[in-house]
Design an enzyme around this catalytic site. Structure first.
Site, PDB file in Angstrom:
ATOM      1  CE  LYS A 239      -4.519   0.929   0.583  1.00  0.00           C
ATOM      2  NZ  LYS A 239      -5.679   0.092   0.273  1.00  0.00           N
TER       3      LYS A 239
HETATM    4  P1  NAD Z   1     -12.986   7.753  -2.765  1.00  0.00           P
HETATM    5  O1  NAD Z   1     -11.881   8.731  -2.790  1.00  0.00           O
HETATM    6  O2  NAD Z   1     -13.649   7.407  -4.041  1.00  0.00           O
HETATM    7  O3  NAD Z   1     -14.110   8.245  -1.733  1.00  0.00           O
HETATM    8  C1  NAD Z   1     -13.813   8.564  -0.408  1.00  0.00           C
HETATM    9  C2  NAD Z   1     -15.054   9.161   0.227  1.00  0.00           C
HETATM   10  O4  NAD Z   1     -14.790   9.343   1.619  1.00  0.00           O
HETATM   11  C3  NAD Z   1     -15.442  10.521  -0.335  1.00  0.00           C
HETATM   12  O5  NAD Z   1     -16.851  10.634  -0.398  1.00  0.00           O
HETATM   13  C4  NAD Z   1     -14.900  11.481   0.729  1.00  0.00           C
HETATM   14  O6  NAD Z   1     -15.598  12.718   0.751  1.00  0.00           O
HETATM   15  C5  NAD Z   1     -15.136  10.671   1.979  1.00  0.00           C
HETATM   16  N1  NAD Z   1     -14.316  11.096   3.114  1.00  0.00           N
HETATM   17  C6  NAD Z   1     -13.014  11.462   3.102  1.00  0.00           C
HETATM   18  N2  NAD Z   1     -12.640  11.857   4.340  1.00  0.00           N
HETATM   19  C7  NAD Z   1     -13.726  11.744   5.133  1.00  0.00           C
HETATM   20  C8  NAD Z   1     -13.972  12.009   6.490  1.00  0.00           C
HETATM   21  N3  NAD Z   1     -13.017  12.467   7.292  1.00  0.00           N
HETATM   22  N4  NAD Z   1     -15.227  11.773   6.986  1.00  0.00           N
HETATM   23  C9  NAD Z   1     -16.197  11.307   6.165  1.00  0.00           C
HETATM   24  N5  NAD Z   1     -16.022  11.030   4.863  1.00  0.00           N
HETATM   25  C10 NAD Z   1     -14.794  11.248   4.354  1.00  0.00           C
HETATM   26  O7  NAD Z   1     -12.375   6.444  -2.032  1.00  0.00           O
HETATM   27  P2  NAD Z   1     -12.873   4.929  -2.162  1.00  0.00           P
HETATM   28  O8  NAD Z   1     -12.102   4.293  -3.264  1.00  0.00           O
HETATM   29  O9  NAD Z   1     -14.348   4.898  -2.177  1.00  0.00           O
HETATM   30  O10 NAD Z   1     -12.316   4.304  -0.811  1.00  0.00           O
HETATM   31  C11 NAD Z   1     -13.045   4.392   0.405  1.00  0.00           C
HETATM   32  C12 NAD Z   1     -12.524   3.352   1.392  1.00  0.00           C
HETATM   33  O11 NAD Z   1     -12.662   2.052   0.809  1.00  0.00           O
HETATM   34  C13 NAD Z   1     -11.043   3.480   1.761  1.00  0.00           C
HETATM   35  O12 NAD Z   1     -10.868   3.085   3.110  1.00  0.00           O
HETATM   36  C14 NAD Z   1     -10.372   2.469   0.857  1.00  0.00           C
HETATM   37  O13 NAD Z   1      -9.148   2.005   1.383  1.00  0.00           O
HETATM   38  C15 NAD Z   1     -11.422   1.385   0.858  1.00  0.00           C
HETATM   39  N6  NAD Z   1     -11.326   0.491  -0.300  1.00  0.00           N
HETATM   40  C16 NAD Z   1     -11.409   0.979  -1.583  1.00  0.00           C
HETATM   41  C17 NAD Z   1     -11.321   0.096  -2.636  1.00  0.00           C
HETATM   42  C18 NAD Z   1     -11.472   0.559  -4.070  1.00  0.00           C
HETATM   43  O14 NAD Z   1     -11.486  -0.305  -4.953  1.00  0.00           O
HETATM   44  N7  NAD Z   1     -11.626   1.833  -4.344  1.00  0.00           N
HETATM   45  C19 NAD Z   1     -11.108  -1.267  -2.400  1.00  0.00           C
HETATM   46  C20 NAD Z   1     -11.053  -1.734  -1.097  1.00  0.00           C
HETATM   47  C21 NAD Z   1     -11.165  -0.838  -0.045  1.00  0.00           C
END
Ligand code: NAD
Length: 434
Positions: A119
Site C-alpha cells: 500500500k
Molecule cells: P474515494 O476517494 O472514491 O471516496 C472517499 C469518500 O470518503 C469521499 O466521499 C470522501 O468525501 C469521503 N471522506 C473522506 N474523508 C472523510 C472524512 N473524514 N469523513 C467522512 N467522509 C470522508 O475512495 P474509495 O475508493 O471509495 O475508498 C473508500 C474506502 O474504501 C477506503 O478506506 C479504501 O481504502 C477502501 N477500499 C477501496 C477500494 C477501491 O477499490 N476503491 C477497495 C477496497 C477498499
C-alpha cells in the site's frame, strides 16, 4: 523476501504501534494465538518486507516547485506480487501505509489470490491542486518509485482520492520509461485503469458490489433479506456510491450519508442516483442535498438504521461511538474503520461485523481479473466479470462464516485465521532462504 534496490529503508522489528498499525497488529496477534502460528512465521509477518519513501519535486502551474513525499510499503509477497492501492490524502504516512499494506496481505490471501500485500500514496490534499498539477505529481511519483513497482512485482490500484485516471497516468509513465520492446506488455503494472486503457469492465463497481454481496449473504444466513432495511454510509466515493446503488436495487433504503464535507439524513429515504447526480454539480459534496437535514459530524454513526457501512477512512468506529450505534450490522467498506476497542464493545452488544478483509475484497478480486485480462491479452465482458466476482465473494464469505461458527470466533478472527494459515503453509513448504 525480495530485496528491492532503490530508496529502501529496511524495516526493523521496532515498528511503532499506534493508530491503524496498533489495530492491525492486535487483530493479527489474536488470530495468530488462535491458530498457534509458528513463532518464526509470526516474526516474519509482524514486520514489513520493504518500505520505500520518496521525496520528489514537481513544477506547479505558477512555475514554483513543490516537494512531495510518497510512500510504498511492501508487507509480504509469500503468495505473489505485492498488491494494494495508492491513496492521496493528508493522513498518509508510514504508519498508515504499513497498516494498510498488512491488511492487503491478509485480504489477498483470504480471497485465494496469487498476491501479497502492499500500500502507499502521497501525503497531499488533492483538492488544492489543478488537474494538470495532479497529473505531473502522479507521473513524477511513478518515476520516483521506478522499479519498486512492476506487473510481476508490485501492482498498485486506486484508493482514497485516486481514480482510474490516476492509474492511466501511472501506466503510461511506467510504460514510457521501459525499453521499447517491453512498453505495451507492461500495462498491468496497475489495475483499476479506465476501460479504454486496459481496464476491466466492472472494476469501477467491484468493491461496492462485493460489499453489497457480503451484506446480502449475511442477510441470507440470518434468514432475512434487504427489502425495507435502512442503511447509512460514511463516504460517498467509489465504494460508498456503488454499495448504495446495489442495496437500493434490492429494496434497501439509504437514510444517512457522510462525506468529507458534512453529513445528511432523511429517515424517509435518500435516492442514491439523485444524490450522486447532485454531487456532480456540487463540487463532489453531499452537503445541502434537498429534503435532508444536516447531522452533527460526531453523531453520524448513531443515526437510526439497520446497517452501517463505513466506506471512507480508518479508525472511525471507536470506544467513543460504538456503544451508541443503532445498526445491527457493520459492513466494512473501508479498510480498518473499526478499531479494536470499538469492535469489542460492538461484539459484546451483539452487533455483527463483516470485516474489511472480506467485505471490501471485491475490489482486489476485480483487480486480479483485470491483471489476468491484460496478461493474457484478453477482453472480458461485464456479465462474465460480475458472475466470477459473485462466485469468488460467495466462496470467501462461506469460508469465513463456517470457520467462525465452527471455531466459535468472531468473523474478523475467522478471516484472519484463514488468511494467515495460507501464508504459513507457503513458508513451511518452502523454508527460509538460505
Ligand atoms: P474515494 O476517494 O472514491 O471516496 C472517499 C469518500 O470518503 C469521499 O466521499 C470522501 O468525501 C469521503 N471522506 C473522506 N474523508 C472523510 C472524512 N473524514 N469523513 C467522512 N467522509 C470522508 O475512495 P474509495 O475508493 O471509495 O475508498 C473508500 C474506502 O474504501 C477506503 O478506506 C479504501 O481504502 C477502501 N477500499 C477501496 C477500494 C477501491 O477499490 N476503491 C477497495 C477496497 C477498499
Amino acid at each position: 523476501m525480495t530485496i528491492a534496490t532503490a530508496n529502501i529503508k529496511k524495516a526493523t522489528k521496532k515498528v511503532p504501534v499506534r493508530g491503524m498499525m496498533d489495530n492491525v497488529m492486535e487483530q493479527f496477534n489474536s488470530a495468530a494465538d488462535h491458530i498457534n502460528l509458528h513463532p518464526n512465521i509470526r516474526k516474519i509477518l509482524s514486520i514489513t518486507n520493504n518500505e520505500i519513501l520518496v521525496n520528489f519535486p514537481v513544477k506547479m502551474d505558477n512555475g514554483d516547485v513543490e516537494i512531495f513525499t510518497g510512500y510504498r510499503v511492501q508487507h509480504n509477497n509469500a503468495l505473489g506480487p505485492y498488491k494494494g492501492g495508492l491513496r492521496y490524502h493528508p493522513t498518509v504516512d508510514i504508519d498508515a501505509a504499513r497498516a494498510l499494506a498488512m491488511w492487503m496481505t491478509w485480504k489477498t490471501s483470504l480471497a485465494g489470490l496469487p498476491y501479497g500485500g502492499g500500500k502507499g500514496g502521497i501525503k497531499i490534499d488533492p483538492s488544492k491542486y489543478s488537474q494538470s498539477e495532479l497529473e505531473r505529481i502522479t507521473r513524477r511519483f511513478t518515476f520516483a518509485l521506478a522499479d519498486n513497482i512492476g506487473p510481476e512485482h508490485d501492482i498498485p490500484a486506486p484508493d482514497v482520492n485516486t481514480s482510474s485516471q490516476t492509474m492511466a497516468w501511472i501506466a503510461d509513465t511506467y510504460m514510457s520509461t521501459r525499453p521499447p520492446a517491453e512498453r505495451t506488455a507492461n500495462q498491468h503494472v496497475v489495475t483499476g485503469k479506465p476501460d479504454g486503457s486496459g481496464g476491466l469492465e466492472g472494476r469501477d463497481r467491484a468493491t461496492g458490489y462485493g460489499v453489497y454481496l457480503s451484506i446480502k449473504f449475511w442477510a441470507e444466513k440470518n434468514e432475512t433479506n434487504l427489502k425495507g432495511k435502512t442503511f447509512i454510509v460514511q463516504g460517498f466515493g467509489n465504494v460508498g456510491y456503488w454499495v448504495s446503488h446495489f442495496l437500493e436495487r434490492d429494496g434497501a433504503i439509504l437514510v444517512g450519508v457522510q462525506d468529507a464535507f458534512g453529513s445528511v439524513e432523511n429517515q424517509k429515504g435518500i435516492k442514491v442516483e439523485d444524490l450522486f447526480n447532485y454531487t456532480r454539480i456540487n463540487d463532489g459534496s453531499i452537503v445541502d442535498f434537498p429534503d435532508t437535514k444536516a447531522v452533527d459530524k460526531n453523531k453520524f454513526f448513531t443515526l437510526d438504521c439497520d446497517i452501517c457501512i463505513p466506506a471512507a477512512l480508518g479508525n472511525q468506529i471507536t470506544k467513543e461511538n460504538a456503544s451508541k450505534i443503532k445498526a445491527k450490522l457493520i459492513a466494512e467498506g473501508a479498510n480498518g474503520p473499526t478499531n479494536v476497542e470499538g469492535e469489542k464493545i460492538l461484539l459484546e452488544r451483539g452487533v455483527s461485523i463483516i470485516p474489511d478483509i472480506l467485505c471490501n475484497s471485491g475490489g482486489v478480486v476485480g483487480s486480479y481479473f483485470e491483471w489476468l485480462q491484460n496478461r493474457n491479452g484478453e477482453i472480458w465482458q461485464l456479465d462474465e466479470v460480475m458472475a466470477k466476482l459473485d462466485k469468488k465473494m460467495k466462496e470467501s464469505f462461506n469460508k469465513v462464516f463456517d470457520y467462525s461458527k465452527n471455531e466459535g470466533v468472531d468473523m474478523r478472527t475467522a478471516a484472519f485465521c484463514i488468511a494467515i494459515q495460507r501464508i504459513e503453509k507457503a513458508y513451511i513448504q518452502r523454508g527460509i532462504f538460505p
